[in-house]
Every structure is written in structure tokens, then in C-alpha cells.
Design an enzyme around this catalytic site. Sequence first.
Site, PDB file in Angstrom:
ATOM      1  N   GLU A 116       0.875  -1.154   0.000  1.00 56.45           N
ATOM      2  CA  GLU A 116       0.000   0.000   0.000  1.00 56.45           C
ATOM      3  C   GLU A 116       0.915   1.208   0.000  1.00 56.45           C
ATOM      4  OE1 GLU A 116      -3.382  -0.841   2.877  1.00 56.45           O
ATOM      5  OE2 GLU A 116      -2.998   1.308   3.104  1.00 56.45           O
ATOM      6  N   ASP A 168      -5.042  10.417   9.501  1.00 46.64           N
ATOM      7  CA  ASP A 168      -3.794   9.812   9.935  1.00 46.64           C
ATOM      8  C   ASP A 168      -3.272  10.392  11.225  1.00 46.64           C
ATOM      9  OD1 ASP A 168      -3.002   7.784   7.930  1.00 46.64           O
ATOM     10  OD2 ASP A 168      -3.249   9.476   6.562  1.00 46.64           O
ATOM     11  N   TYR A 185     -11.240  -3.186   3.224  1.00 44.28           N
ATOM     12  CA  TYR A 185     -10.301  -2.778   4.267  1.00 44.28           C
ATOM     13  C   TYR A 185     -11.129  -2.446   5.495  1.00 44.28           C
ATOM     14  CZ  TYR A 185      -6.298  -0.143   6.240  1.00 44.28           C
ATOM     15  OH  TYR A 185      -5.269   0.326   7.017  1.00 44.28           O
TER      16      TYR A 185
END
Lengths: 274, 404
Positions: free
Chosen positions: A51, A62, A177
Site C-alpha cells: 500500500e 492519519d 479494508y
Amino acid sequence: MQQTRLDNTFKQLGERNSKAFVAFVSAGDPDPVTSLKIMHGLPTAGADIIELGMPFTDPMADGPSIQASSQRALKAGMTLKGTLDMVRQFRTDNDETPIVLMGYYNPVYIYGVDAFIHDAKQAGVDGLIIVDLPPEEDEELCIPALNAGLNFIRLATPTTDDARLPEVLANTSGFVYYVSITGITGSASPEQNVVEEAVVRIKRYTDLPVAVGFGVRTAEQAEAIASVADGAVVGSALVDVIAESLDSQGLTSAKTVTETLKKAQELADGVKRA
Amino acid sequence: MSKANSYTTGPDENGRFGIFGGRFVAETLMPLILDLEKAYGAARQDPAFLDQLQDLQTHYVGRPSPLYFAERLTEHYGGAKIYLKRDELNHTGSHKINNCLGQILLAKRMGKRRIIAETGAGQHGVAVATVAARFGLPCTIFMGATDIERQKPNVFRMKLLGAEIMPVTSGAGTLKDAMNEALRDWVTNVDSTFYIIGTVAGPHPYPAMVRDFQSIIGQETKQQMLEREGRLPDTLCACIGGGSNAMGLFYPFLDDESVDIIGVEAGGHGIDTPEHAASLAGGKPGVLHGNRTYLLQDDDGQITEGHSISAGLDYPGIGPEHAYLKDTGRVTYVSATDQEALDAFQLCTKLEGIIPALEPSHALSHVGKIAPDLPSDHLLVMNMCGRGDKDVFSVAEHLNVDIG
Ligand SMILES: Cc1ncc(COP(=O)(O)O)c(C=O)c1O
């Protein structure tokens, strides 16, 4: 949709009864040359899928580790075009390992959606994860990408309830995911039984493989997660190793590539024990 | 772009104003903003909710705010008749409280137990901390480290009000970074937390919801002007950071074709330099913080930092509805530099005895550019959206005055 490298990888792993280790690094971290070396080394270190983060100034989902990694890459001059160049170079001697680009929509939007899909496909990209494109915005990139034969991998999260799951899964391909926690990358570690329940829940609605990430840091956690899913994704723990390996000026050192790949190997071993 | 029949129908069901707006958020937040949309849709039609809001606006905020004829500014410029909409007289000193009251009532209604917010100048932070205190909810305010430095009085006010201040050091440590960090908190604390966004930005329904809560500014202005002058104003002028005070004033007038509407962005050191925060003049469409709008960014789609003397204006984006109003041509967008704002700040203080915040000083500086050439029966309304108490220290610094 045609079979992609992602489909093949999960199929082969399934036949061996083995789980996928998905390794995340930011393209160009800590600099483009070192980053390409790390990328080249990842499959040998046991990564089944790479990834590759597309660096962005404002990575809203993040945590500090990946924010810093993104900043290092941008400071070293990485761009979206540079990211695609990296993929192209990687593909000169690796035609098997699937590459998923992960990032935020704005750089892609500015690059131009059609040009991006075209160039990504040509470079050898297999799939896209765009954090800030939920199903509500599928017309933007997801549908054009699917039409061009790129997988669009959607994030499912603990807040995605049963009523919403089918919508989230509808245009997903390659794999799902599962974001194991409510939170940002690199924060709290997920509980194995909670993850297991979630994976079972998702599998009621799809035949796609489910990889689990966010908060997986150690080989033991990777093993625990992979044992209840089809794969484990690790990002922050890898880019932390990059950060720790840098010299006092924040530049790459003799240890950067070796230490990062060593960590990848440990994590891969954990996943393979699952 | 073709002319719309009405400028007040947006956003559509996907939160779009033309191509702008939308819901560009991580999946974790998606169910939350859908919930919020539903809850807001119900609340805005519930007389009990609206009554409570109105009661607080009257007795807690002090609305309606006056529409004041600025006689000496009018004389000074020698042209248009200048009116100031005095939202700086609101409790907490700016228009920000209008929106915060609406959102905290909604948070209560939704059973949320914790409030978060971003702030730049600290005016929104103070307004959030105020309503959080009033309603007994704990609150955490994200504020860029740079802004904490230049807005010390507001930081202390927030602390007195019981808020927890989280300094944000990522990026340039200003408003954009504070918003990133607030969003990161929200994805982490999804069940308990209500995010009070301070401007007409963010994912749908925020731009529309904040606009609605701020529209009281324009509604009052309309009524007050009709009472005073027997007709609508000719020109409206407001400063733009994210654009909430401007949307609040403009919105009720968008379909009144005779009314000229002008938004003033922060020109920093000049929009021909890299140091400004004029997203419409110097940016291009992109996606950040949940919506598509004009953004300051480089050729790679990386967001660049806005600069302004005013911490409340240096956001590299702008509310999506403004982006739409620019492209349709309904609203004219201009800019004023740091220096022009400083000059207007001093002029207003000396002539009217009103110390304006640096943000509306930008709007006033534009008023100064157009008023002299307008006839004396031209009715010009400027939104005096904040008072300058918070700015006196930084103004002293810019004027090289040591006040200790
Ligand atoms: C007094 C004042 N005016 C204007 C602004 C800019 O925000 P907006 O454009 O949303 O009104 C701020 C923001 O902090 C402010 O404090």
C-alpha cells in the site's frame, strides 16, 4: 471486472491457506531513492501487497506517524507524478506484487481524474484507497476507476452499521479494508474478538477478502488479527522504523532500508503464523 | 455559468452548491454527518427548538444587534450612507455565538456529551466555550500554536470558561491545522462528541446549517433597513475567512437583485505575493475538510498556508456556497491587504469610537474604496462582525507600540 493482481494474490494465498501481509509506506519517505529501495525489498521481506501512500499536506485520518512520514516525503520533493514514477520503476522487475495507492482526493482531483486513472493503470497500479471518498461521492473517482479496471478498495469501519454496509460494499473490489477502531492510523490497538465479529459481519454481505488495519503494530498483533481475517495491514509501525533510522539531519542512513525491511519481515512472519 | 432562478435553493440533497460542497469525509464520519443532517432537518422544523434558540438570542446574546448609521465615517468618505450591522455587540464579541447557540442546542438534542471545535482568532473558540459552559458540557478547543501566541487574551478567556485548549503544532499551526486535528478527534470519539464547526465549511450539512444559524444577521438587517429607510440597502459588504458572517448577512438578500453584494477576502501582503489568504482570488477548486471549494494550493494539489494579519481570516479555503456565488457572479469578491485593514481599524476607532476586530477592518477598508464614488442616497451596509479587544495587543505590535 477483469481479474487483477489483487484477486490473484488473494486466490493464491487462499489456496495455501495463508493470510496477506499488507505493508504501507509513504511514497518518497524519507526520500525518493531510499523509498524505492524499500519498496523493492518489501516483497522479499514477505509483503504480499504494497500500500503506497500518496503524500498529502493534510492527512485528516492519519495519526502523527503517518503525518510525519507524509511530511518527510513532501519535503523530499515527492509529488503524485513522482509516486506514479515510483510504481513504474518498481514494475520493471516485479510484475506480481499488487500495488494499492492510498491517500486523499485533492492531489488526484488536481492531477485530473481521467489522466490519473490512465497514468496509474499504465504505471502498474492495481487499486486505490481514497480515504475521503465515501460511497456518497462514487461518481467522482470510484466509478471511473472501476470502469478502467482499477480496484477501488473501500474502508468499512465500526460506525458502518448493517444498514449501511451493503452501500459501502457495493462498488468495492479487490478486498475490503476494515478499519478496526474508530480513530486515526497508529492509535489504539484493536481487540481480536471485536475484530473477528466485525469480519464475520462483513462477510455476511460480501465474498471479498477482508484485510484489517489501523493500530496493528507488532508481529503478535499482526498474527492475532490475521488469524481472524484475510490479511493484516501495517503502516505506522513501519514508518516509525523509518523515522527512527534517520540521521541527525533527518536524512536516510545506512540502517534505513535494512531496519525497515527487518521490521516488515517480523510482521510478515507474524501474519504467516496465523 | 447560466443565471439561477433563485440563489437560495442550495444545497441539493447531496450537499452540493453547483459543483461545490459535498461530503468528502472518511467512512467513520459518514454515518455521523448523516445523523447530524437528519437531526438538524428535524430541529429546524420544531417550534420548541426554534423558540428556545430565539429566546437565547434575545436574552443571552442581546439580539437584535443594532443597525447603526455611521455618521462620521459617512462624512469622512463623502459618498454612500454607511451603516454598520453591530454584531460586535453580541455577547462574546462577534457573530460566532449565533452559530454556536444553534449547534449546542442541537448537540443537546442529539444527546451528545462532549463538544469539540477548532478556532483561529479564538472568537469561535470563546463562543463555543461560552455555550458549553452555559449548557454544562465539557469542551475541547483545537487551536494552532501560532494562533495561541497571537491571540493570548482569547486563550485565557477560553480557559476561564472551562475549556481545554489543545495546541496544534502540525503544519503552520493555524486554523487549517486546528481543523484537521478536530476532525481527528471526532473520528476517535464518535459516540460522545459533537463537533461545532465555526464557519460555513466542512462536509454537508455544516455549510448550510451554519449559514442558517447566521442568517439572522441578514434577516434583521433587512427588517431594520426597511424600518429606517423604507427600502432595501443598495450594497452589502462583509469580510471572509471561511465566510460565515458574510453568508449570514448575504443569504436573505441573494434573490434581491437590486442589492450589490461584496465579500472581502484577506489580501495579506497582496494577492500578487504568496502571502495572502484570498482563496477565491488566488486559489482553485479542490477538496479539503469535507467539501469541494476554492483552495490555496500548489500544482500538485498540496494545500498551502494562508497568511493574514488576522488570525480569523487565514484559512486556505472558503465556504462552498461562496465558491458557487462567485462562479455564478451573484456576489463580487475582492480583497484588502493587512496594511489596508490596519488603517481602517484605526480610522473606525478614531471616527466612530468603535474598535473593530481586524477581520471586519478588511471589509471596512473596502467600504472606504467604494463609498466616496457612490451617491449620498446609496445605502451601504457593512457587517461589523467582531470587536477589536482581542486584537489590541497585535495591533500595538504592528504599530511598534510597546504596551508591556
Ligand atoms: C470577528 C471575526 N470575523 C470574521 C471571522 C472569519 O470567519 P467567517 O468568515 O466565518 O465569518 C472571524 C473568525 O474567527 C472573526 O473572529
